[in-house]
Design an enzyme around this catalytic site. Structure first.
Site, mmCIF file in Angstrom:
data_model
loop_
_atom_site.group_PDB
_atom_site.id
_atom_site.type_symbol
_atom_site.label_atom_id
_atom_site.label_comp_id
_atom_site.label_asym_id
_atom_site.label_seq_id
_atom_site.Cartn_x
_atom_site.Cartn_y
_atom_site.Cartn_z
ATOM 1 C CG ASP A 102 37.358 27.685 17.894
ATOM 2 O OD1 ASP A 102 36.078 27.451 17.778
ATOM 3 O OD2 ASP A 102 38.370 27.118 18.684
ATOM 4 C CG ASP A 203 32.345 28.219 20.343
ATOM 5 O OD1 ASP A 203 33.298 27.586 20.969
ATOM 6 O OD2 ASP A 203 31.425 28.861 20.797
ATOM 7 C CD GLU A 281 32.029 23.319 22.084
ATOM 8 O OE1 GLU A 281 31.550 24.297 21.536
ATOM 9 O OE2 GLU A 281 32.352 23.299 23.560
ATOM 10 C CG HIS A 338 39.570 25.492 25.018
ATOM 11 N ND1 HIS A 338 39.068 24.681 24.210
ATOM 12 C CD2 HIS A 338 38.690 26.547 25.132
ATOM 13 C CE1 HIS A 338 37.995 25.077 23.695
ATOM 14 N NE2 HIS A 338 37.459 26.216 24.238
#
Ligand code: NOJ
Length: 570
Positions: A102, A203, A281, A338
């Site tokens: 990530d 992210d 993302e 998540h």
């Protein structure tokens, strides 16, 4: 037509997201870690996944569960050491499993040395690495909001200025218009690529740049107003209006044009290495650029951001997404992660959750594109709604609880309900490895970082499902194996059939060597395949939930059982 052999590894792969804090606890302290994950690599190989997305494993004070990074080239000591990370990576590679990390570009932790240096004074060398502004009329520089509540500006009394944070105040935004920031972050990217990691999930890329003019949004709305209106929205028009309102508030803080230059620059760094990838993302396909110059994939979030998966929704989603994909672009589908409710809760109906979970798996594995799974979905883990405010770990939940109780005056139980249903602890609880104490995640005497869902003792765990042929876990295993053997599901094109059916989702996936008909019945009632010139007359069942593989089937008029899934070679 494309064949799997012409595709890259990431186009053939099924990814599995490991949320390290909750996946496996190797040292028995109640917090998942890398040694724990290493011990589960055989489990993952046996499950049949091809690649791991590891959520942040870096040193972090954990104000946002690792998405507040204090050192981009380190390992969180709670999770292990750099040697553990190397062992994890090598162990995965040895089993043919790739690993992507990530990468949080928008912000660092407020405890990152860069931010500390930036706070040292108005003329500190790293002052301009973050976004500092003078206040206005005794308050923040403008009316921008943080998406996690309150103003997007935090006052720093020692230097008398405000810094900008799109997320928590412990997550100051980097100033990406400063070339030194780019240089430092690209160095970190190279550090991991040199070590052999296979790429990154990026992210929140939409948040990296803000409108430099920093105009007020001027709507007078707060996050609470936005959330309240979004929750009250019933009709499609209400929902569209809520979306517009959101954009009116956050528009100037998101998706600025320079982002494409940055994605191209990052892509060229990654392209210095063989076969590494970037997954954004975002669901904006514009970040795939021409199909080969920005991100390899972006998530199809619009598929999952609904309360119910229906054939009508899936067909319109696919029509829109596949048409919008740039030439050479590749789709990427997921139903949970998540940040979102567990698949079982989101797409279950309370009566047929297990059957619907199998359809969800079939959907994500049979649509065109790379599937991403989230740890625990393979055993049917469900959301856990915490009842004690002291158990909240997601600061977003804490903020909602306090605001609802103190500012909106709601009774504590209602404030808590709002908090847990609108934040993320519910879907981040520890993985259930057995029916034993703490679900086998950590020793009985240890308090896990988040409570373990009590339903681990009722069959929702790996050990109990392992040897049970009809379990959800074994369905995942069998389906993942089967997918590897079906070139049409990996590389085929997508052609919908029976496009007005409200209950049956029917489509063909076709390569030059194989044609598969996929039929999913989303209803508790039987459905029927309609005679149609596009429907092949017969086929052989390759995989299904209700009947024996290998059976020959006459297709027109075939009755499809409630929640049945069929994949037929035609
Ligand atoms: C998106 C991540 O998925 C989420 O968990 C996090 O809170 C924000 N970005 C901020 O990094």
């Amino acid at each position: 037509m494309t064949q799997p052999s012409q595709l890259a590894w990431w186009q053939r792969a099924v990814f599995y997201q490991i949320y390290p804090r909750s996946f496996a606890d190797g040292n028995g302290d109640g917090i998942g870690d890398l040694p724990g994950a290493i011990a589960k690599l055989d489990y993952l190989a046996d499950l049949g996944i091809d690649a791991i997305w590891l959520s942040p494993h870096y040193p972090s004070p954990q104000f946002d569960c690792g998405y507040d990074i204090a050192d981009y080239t380190g390992v969180n000591p709670e999770y292990g050491t750099m040697d553990d990370f190397r062992l994890f990576l090598e162990g995965a590679h040895r089993r043919g499993i790739r690993v992507i990390l990530d990468l949080v570009l928008n912000h660092t932790s407020h405890q990152h040395p860069w931010f500390r240096e930036s706070c040292a004074g108005r003329s500190a060398a790293k002052r301009d690495w973050y976004i500092w502004r003078d206040g206005r009329d005794g308050g923040p520089p403008n009316d921008w909001l943080s998406t996690f509540g309150g103003s997007a500006w935090e006052y720093d009394p020692s230097t008398g200025q405000y810094y900008y944070h799109y997320f928590f105040r412990q997550q100051p935004d980097l100033n990406w218009r400063n070339p030194a920031v780019k240089q430092a972050m690209f160095d970190a990217v190279r550090f991991w690529l040199d070590m052999g990691v296979d790429g990154f999930r990026l992210d929140a890329i939409g948040t990296i740049y803000e409108d430099p003019a920093m105009p007020d949004h001027g709507t007078g709305l707060t996050l609470v107003d936005l959330q309240r209106k979004a929750m009250e929205a019933q009709t499609d028009e209400d929902k569209a209006a809520a979306g517009k309102r959101w954009l009116a508030v956050f528009g100037a803080q998101l998706d600025q044009p320079e982002l494409h230059d940055l994605m191209r620059a990052l892509r060229s760094v990654v392209d210095e290495y063989d076969d590494r990838i970037l997954v954004g993302e975002t669901d904006d396909l514009a970040y795939c650029g021409t199909g080969s110059d920005e991100l390899h994939m972006v998530f199809n979030f619009s598929l999952m951001r609904v309360d119910r998966l229906t054939p009508v929704h899936v067909r319109s989603n696919q029509a829109e997404r596949l048409a919008a994909l740039p030439p050479g672009g590749w789709p990427c589908n997921t139903l949970g992660n998540h940040d979102s409710p567990r698949i079982h809760n989101r797409f279950g109906d309370g009566l047929h959750d297990d059957a619907l979970a199998r359809l969800s798996l079939a959907l994500v594995l049979c649509l065109r594109g790379t599937p991403f799974l989230y740890n625990g979905e393979e055993i049917g883990m469900t959301d856990l709604l915490l009842e004690d405010p002291a158990d909240l770990r997601d600061l977003l939940g804490v903020w909602i609880y306090q605001t609802a109780r103190d500012e909106l005056g709601l009774p504590p139980e209602m404030a808590m309900y709002l908090a847990v249903t609108n934040s993320r602890d519910r879907n981040r609880t520890p993985m259930h490895w057995s029916s034993g104490p703490n679900g086998g995640f950590c020793p009985a005497a240890v308090k896990p970082w988040l409570p373990v869902h009590p339903n681990h003792a009722a069959g929702i765990n790996v050990a109990d499902q392992q040897d049970h042929p009809g379990s959800l876990l074994n369905t995942y295993r069998a389906f993942l194996r089967f997918r590897r053997s079906a070139p049409a599901l990996i590389a085929g094109d997508y052609a919908p059939l029976q496009v007005h059916d409200r209950d049956l989702l029917v489509f063909l996936r076709r390569t030059a060597t194989q044609r598969c008909l996929v039929v999913l019945n989303y209803s508790a009632h039987p459905g029927r395949l309609q005679a149609d010139p596009a429907l092949p007359p017969s086929g052989r069942l390759l995989f299904g939930t209700h009947r024996e593989a290998g059976t020959g089937l006459a297709l027109p008029d075939l009755e499809i059982g409630p929640f049945e899934c069929l994949i037929v070679e035609v």
